[in-house]
Design an enzyme around this catalytic site. Structure first.
Site, PDB file in Angstrom:
ATOM      1  N   GLU A   6      26.618  48.959  38.938  1.00 22.89           N
ATOM      2  CA  GLU A   6      27.470  48.514  40.039  1.00 22.89           C
ATOM      3  C   GLU A   6      28.099  49.713  40.745  1.00 22.89           C
ATOM      4  O   GLU A   6      28.137  49.772  41.978  1.00 22.89           O
ATOM      5  CB  GLU A   6      28.556  47.582  39.514  1.00 22.89           C
ATOM      6  CG  GLU A   6      29.492  47.090  40.601  1.00 22.89           C
ATOM      7  CD  GLU A   6      30.732  46.427  40.055  1.00 22.89           C
ATOM      8  OE1 GLU A   6      31.133  45.378  40.587  1.00 22.89           O
ATOM      9  OE2 GLU A   6      31.335  46.978  39.096  1.00 22.89           O
ATOM     10  N   TRP A  45      27.858  39.768  40.708  1.00 21.24           N
ATOM     11  CA  TRP A  45      28.317  39.437  42.058  1.00 21.24           C
ATOM     12  C   TRP A  45      27.687  38.149  42.599  1.00 21.24           C
ATOM     13  O   TRP A  45      27.850  37.828  43.773  1.00 21.24           O
ATOM     14  CB  TRP A  45      28.019  40.597  43.015  1.00 21.24           C
ATOM     15  CG  TRP A  45      29.049  41.681  42.976  1.00 21.24           C
ATOM     16  CD1 TRP A  45      29.027  42.843  42.264  1.00 21.24           C
ATOM     17  CD2 TRP A  45      30.286  41.695  43.700  1.00 21.24           C
ATOM     18  NE1 TRP A  45      30.155  43.577  42.488  1.00 21.24           N
ATOM     19  CE2 TRP A  45      30.942  42.902  43.374  1.00 21.24           C
ATOM     20  CE3 TRP A  45      30.887  40.808  44.600  1.00 21.24           C
ATOM     21  CZ2 TRP A  45      32.186  43.243  43.906  1.00 21.24           C
ATOM     22  CZ3 TRP A  45      32.128  41.149  45.130  1.00 21.24           C
ATOM     23  CH2 TRP A  45      32.758  42.353  44.779  1.00 21.24           C
ATOM     24  N   TYR A  88      33.724  46.973  49.105  1.00 20.35           N
ATOM     25  CA  TYR A  88      33.808  48.272  48.441  1.00 20.35           C
ATOM     26  C   TYR A  88      32.980  49.420  49.033  1.00 20.35           C
ATOM     27  O   TYR A  88      33.491  50.247  49.767  1.00 20.35           O
ATOM     28  CB  TYR A  88      33.442  48.102  46.959  1.00 20.35           C
ATOM     29  CG  TYR A  88      34.426  47.249  46.209  1.00 20.35           C
ATOM     30  CD1 TYR A  88      35.662  47.756  45.827  1.00 20.35           C
ATOM     31  CD2 TYR A  88      34.128  45.925  45.887  1.00 20.35           C
ATOM     32  CE1 TYR A  88      36.575  46.970  45.138  1.00 20.35           C
ATOM     33  CE2 TYR A  88      35.043  45.126  45.199  1.00 20.35           C
ATOM     34  CZ  TYR A  88      36.265  45.659  44.829  1.00 20.35           C
ATOM     35  OH  TYR A  88      37.169  44.885  44.156  1.00 20.35           O
ATOM     36  N   CYS A 104      39.719  44.322  44.858  1.00 21.86           N
ATOM     37  CA  CYS A 104      40.751  44.242  43.815  1.00 21.86           C
ATOM     38  C   CYS A 104      41.110  45.655  43.367  1.00 21.86           C
ATOM     39  O   CYS A 104      42.277  46.037  43.395  1.00 21.86           O
ATOM     40  CB  CYS A 104      40.258  43.407  42.642  1.00 21.86           C
ATOM     41  SG  CYS A 104      39.933  41.678  43.060  1.00 21.86           S
ATOM     42  N   ARG A 164      45.215  45.804  42.999  1.00 22.84           N
ATOM     43  CA  ARG A 164      46.184  44.844  43.530  1.00 22.84           C
ATOM     44  C   ARG A 164      46.176  43.537  42.746  1.00 22.84           C
ATOM     45  O   ARG A 164      47.176  42.838  42.632  1.00 22.84           O
ATOM     46  CB  ARG A 164      45.890  44.526  44.999  1.00 22.84           C
ATOM     47  CG  ARG A 164      44.529  43.848  45.176  1.00 22.84           C
ATOM     48  CD  ARG A 164      44.352  43.137  46.504  1.00 22.84           C
ATOM     49  NE  ARG A 164      43.058  42.467  46.515  1.00 22.84           N
ATOM     50  CZ  ARG A 164      42.880  41.183  46.202  1.00 22.84           C
ATOM     51  NH1 ARG A 164      43.895  40.426  45.862  1.00 22.84           N
ATOM     52  NH2 ARG A 164      41.674  40.658  46.236  1.00 22.84           N
ATOM     53  N   SER A 165      44.989  43.177  42.214  1.00 19.22           N
ATOM     54  CA  SER A 165      44.814  41.930  41.482  1.00 19.22           C
ATOM     55  C   SER A 165      43.861  42.215  40.335  1.00 19.22           C
ATOM     56  O   SER A 165      42.813  42.813  40.542  1.00 19.22           O
ATOM     57  CB  SER A 165      44.235  40.850  42.406  1.00 19.22           C
ATOM     58  OG  SER A 165      43.901  39.683  41.690  1.00 19.22           O
ATOM     59  N   ASP A 215      42.026  40.564  36.809  1.00 24.75           N
ATOM     60  CA  ASP A 215      41.642  39.612  35.774  1.00 24.75           C
ATOM     61  C   ASP A 215      41.480  40.433  34.491  1.00 24.75           C
ATOM     62  O   ASP A 215      40.477  41.110  34.297  1.00 24.75           O
ATOM     63  CB  ASP A 215      40.337  38.933  36.197  1.00 24.75           C
ATOM     64  CG  ASP A 215      39.697  38.090  35.110  1.00 24.75           C
ATOM     65  OD1 ASP A 215      40.247  38.024  33.998  1.00 24.75           O
ATOM     66  OD2 ASP A 215      38.628  37.512  35.378  1.00 24.75           O
TER      67      ASP A 215
END
Length: 315
Positions: free
Chosen positions: A68, A90, A132, A193, A217-218, A220
């Site tokens: 990735e 993705w 990205y 993210c 920012r976020s 998981d």
């Protein structure tokens, strides 16, 4: 959280997971799954000596994360090259978009196979928008023309600029790669993210070290963060090698740091495990530019993780 020096560095991750699960604010989110969330977190990992923050309390598929990262550096935004290498991380977003638009209840496996087999179908349904890599290596610019209209200008390669600035002006405070392009967020399948990478050079001469701070920012924590830590460490190692620097520290900072409510089994199982071992990341060569790395240039050694833990992705 303990700061005892002899603790395994992975305890930071497990402490964070436990804190969120036991004390996080329960909230409904965009996915409608629901999370337990805390705001403003930090982890620190030493990358010296080849050390890499690769979790041992569950198997992290680092090969997918490396592929990735290399895909990001190409600036490509279509999932087809990833699927051709067996990387499916993705697929959820374009699959959901296709199902909604077509009404076809196609399985993920069949959708991915069609993306790989049919270039035209991939062009229509496999693109994620300017995510990205597009921002990293081809940030759009616009020039004001003589007719009073704006026309597209040359893209900005932030990655190349950072490598060059680290070589020529190591003391700068502007070694930044930014993915949060406000003007293009609505065109992205998922806004970034892991959005901001900043680099810092400590020391001088042969001992000069490259530190990397990733602001997310976020996050998981159960599924995303293990990938993000390895990906950031890999990027930092590649950039350090290109700039002639030693690897220093990876500092990870999270904004909305959360666990999904449907990850209960994974979280509770992982919190019963204890980290062990010291995996290392080997870069086998230093190619002419950071864009010339290939997957075979990377090797992970001494990685003996405990069994895989799986949970659904919230889309």
């Amino acid at each position: 959280m303990s700061t005892t020096q002899d603790r395994h560095p992975e305890w930071q991750y497990l402490d964070l997971m436990r804190h969120i699960w036991e004390h996080g604010d329960q909230r409904m989110d965009r996915t409608r799954v629901g999370t337990r969330s805390v705001f403003g977190t930090m982890l620190r990992f030493n990358l010296g000596g080849g050390h890499v923050p690769l979790l041992t309390t569950k198997r992290v598929y680092w090969k997918a994360a490396a592929k990735e990262m290399l895909w990001f550096l190409t600036g490509d935004t279509n999932i087809r090259p990833l699927l051709q290498q067996g990387v499916t991380i993705w697929s959820d977003w374009p699959l959901a978009k296709y199902r909604q638009a077509s009404g076809e209840d196609i399985s993920q496996k069949d959708f991915e196979a069609r993306i790989v087999a049919d270039e035209a179908f991939a062009a229509n349904w496999g693109d994620l928008g300017p995510v990205y890599g597009k921002q990293w290596v081809d940030w759009p610019t616009y020039d004001y023309g003589p007719d009073g209209r704006y026309q597209k200008g040359p893209g900005i390669n932030q990655v190349a600029q950072v490598v060059e600035s680290l070589k020529t002006n190591p003391g700068s405070r502007r070694h930044i790669i930014e993915g949060w392009n406000v003007a293009e967020l609505d065109r992205m399948a998922l806004p970034p993210c892991h959005k901001t990478y900043q680099f810092h050079v400590a020391g001088e001469g042969e001992d000069a070290r490259l530190n990397c701070l990733l602001y997310q920012r976020s996050c998981d924590v159960a599924l995303g963060l293990p990938f993000n830590l390895f990906g950031a460490a890999l990027l930092a190692r590649m950039i350090a090698a290109q700039a002639g620097l030693q690897p220093g520290e990876l500092v990870w900072s999270g904004g909305d740091t959360h666990l999904y409510l449907n990850h209960t089994e994974l979280v509770e199982a992982q919190l019963q495990r204890e980290p062990a071992g010291a995996p290392k990341l080997v870069l086998k060569r230093v190619p002419p530019t950071i864009f010339d790395y290939c997957f075979d240039d990377f090797e992970v050694v001494d990685y003996e993780p405990q069994g895989a833990l799986r949970a659904p992705v919230a889309v």
